[in-house]
Write a protein that holds these residues in place. Structure first.
Motif, mmCIF file in Angstrom:
data_model
loop_
_atom_site.group_PDB
_atom_site.id
_atom_site.type_symbol
_atom_site.label_atom_id
_atom_site.label_comp_id
_atom_site.label_asym_id
_atom_site.label_seq_id
_atom_site.Cartn_x
_atom_site.Cartn_y
_atom_site.Cartn_z
ATOM 1 N N GLU A 55 0.846 -1.188 0.000
ATOM 2 C CA GLU A 55 0.000 0.000 0.000
ATOM 3 C C GLU A 55 0.884 1.241 0.000
ATOM 4 O O GLU A 55 1.819 1.346 0.781
ATOM 5 N N CYS A 56 0.578 2.177 -0.892
ATOM 6 C CA CYS A 56 1.336 3.426 -0.961
ATOM 7 C C CYS A 56 1.056 4.258 0.290
ATOM 8 O O CYS A 56 -0.098 4.511 0.612
ATOM 9 N N GLN A 57 2.105 4.672 0.963
ATOM 10 C CA GLN A 57 1.933 5.417 2.209
ATOM 11 C C GLN A 57 1.461 6.849 1.960
ATOM 12 O O GLN A 57 1.004 7.523 2.874
ATOM 13 N N PRO A 67 6.623 4.861 -2.525
ATOM 14 C CA PRO A 67 5.398 5.380 -3.157
ATOM 15 C C PRO A 67 5.025 4.634 -4.446
ATOM 16 O O PRO A 67 5.901 4.104 -5.123
ATOM 17 N N CYS A 68 3.719 4.643 -4.757
ATOM 18 C CA CYS A 68 3.227 3.934 -5.933
ATOM 19 C C CYS A 68 3.686 4.627 -7.220
ATOM 20 O O CYS A 68 4.204 5.745 -7.185
ATOM 21 N N GLY A 69 3.474 3.956 -8.347
ATOM 22 C CA GLY A 69 3.896 4.479 -9.639
ATOM 23 C C GLY A 69 3.306 5.845 -9.945
ATOM 24 O O GLY A 69 3.956 6.692 -10.560
ATOM 25 N N ILE A 70 2.080 6.083 -9.504
ATOM 26 C CA ILE A 70 1.418 7.365 -9.785
ATOM 27 C C ILE A 70 2.044 8.481 -8.950
ATOM 28 O O ILE A 70 2.376 9.546 -9.468
ATOM 29 N N CYS A 71 2.226 8.238 -7.649
ATOM 30 C CA CYS A 71 2.821 9.262 -6.778
ATOM 31 C C CYS A 71 4.262 9.563 -7.185
ATOM 32 O O CYS A 71 4.740 10.684 -7.024
ATOM 33 N N ALA A 72 4.956 8.541 -7.706
ATOM 34 C CA ALA A 72 6.369 8.720 -8.033
ATOM 35 C C ALA A 72 6.578 9.314 -9.422
ATOM 36 O O ALA A 72 7.686 9.708 -9.770
HETATM 37 ZN ZN ZN Z 1 0.605 6.662 -4.195
#
Ligand code: ZN
Length: 198
Positions: A55-57, A67-72
């Motif tokens: 789970e992305c924090q 972080p997930c691909g979208i946040c990164a």
């Molecule tokens: Zn994320």
């Protein structure tokens, strides 16, 4: 008489959303019949999910990295934040690259009936993100259900203290409609025609 192993698999599958005991038994029967072709791929996929998904924090999305691909992704617009109820909604909106900003997953919706209050959802982290000075627009992309809309109103009020543009999906959404079930055309239309809250 079903063996213990088959019974255990059936009841494990019956807990999945959308699968009752009857369809779980049918799935198990199918798996037994097709075990040579179907089982290795299924086992491998289940194993990969349990090993690699986190789970992305930051946003609560589920991905292979945190972080997930979208946040990164630096190409994502940091000024625009889309709030959704569940991870499935992120995937629905992102399947067709409908939204260029980032997401925030609440992890559910407010529900007096189920005893789910603000503290049970990822609202505190949303308020922090909304106040980080970078975010300019918050899109409330809740489901067009009573609880979804109650949640959207609550969030709009809480977000009001920040100088943000707060919008919500246009109600081309069918009443009772859940984002995850909409076709991309309807979803794109609802997002494009989003309007200020209040
Ligand atoms: Zn994320």
């Amino acid at each position: 008489m079903a063996s213990q192993e088959i019974e255990a698999l059936s009841s494990a599958l019956a807990r999945l959303p959308g699968l009752g005991p009857r369809s779980a038994r049918r799935a198990v029967l199918w798996l037994v019949k097709n075990r040579e072709q179907a089982l290795p791929a299924l086992l491998e996929a289940l194993d990969a999910v349990s090993e690699t998904l986190v789970e992305c924090q930051i946003c609560g999305n589920v991905d292979t990295s945190d972080p997930c691909g979208i946040c990164a992704d630096p190409r994502r617009d940091p000024k625009s934040l889309c709030v959704v109820e569940d991870v499935a909604d992120v995937w629905a909106l992102d399947r067709a690259r409908l939204f260029q900003g980032r997401y925030h997953v609440l992890g559910g919706k407010l529900s007096a009936l189920d005893g789910i209050g603000p503290d049970d959802l990822n609202i505190a982290s949303l308020m922090e993100r909304a106040a980080n000075g970078e975010v300019e627009e918050v899109v409330l992309a809740m489901n067009a259900t009573l609880e979804g809309q109650t949640t959207a109103h609550y969030l709009a009020e809480r977000l009001d203290e920040h100088k943000l543009r707060i919008t919500q999906l246009a109600h081309g959404l069918p009443v009772g409609g859940e984002l995850d079930y909409l076709d991309e055309g309807t979803l794109a239309q609802a997002l494009r025609a989003r309007r200020p809250v209040g």
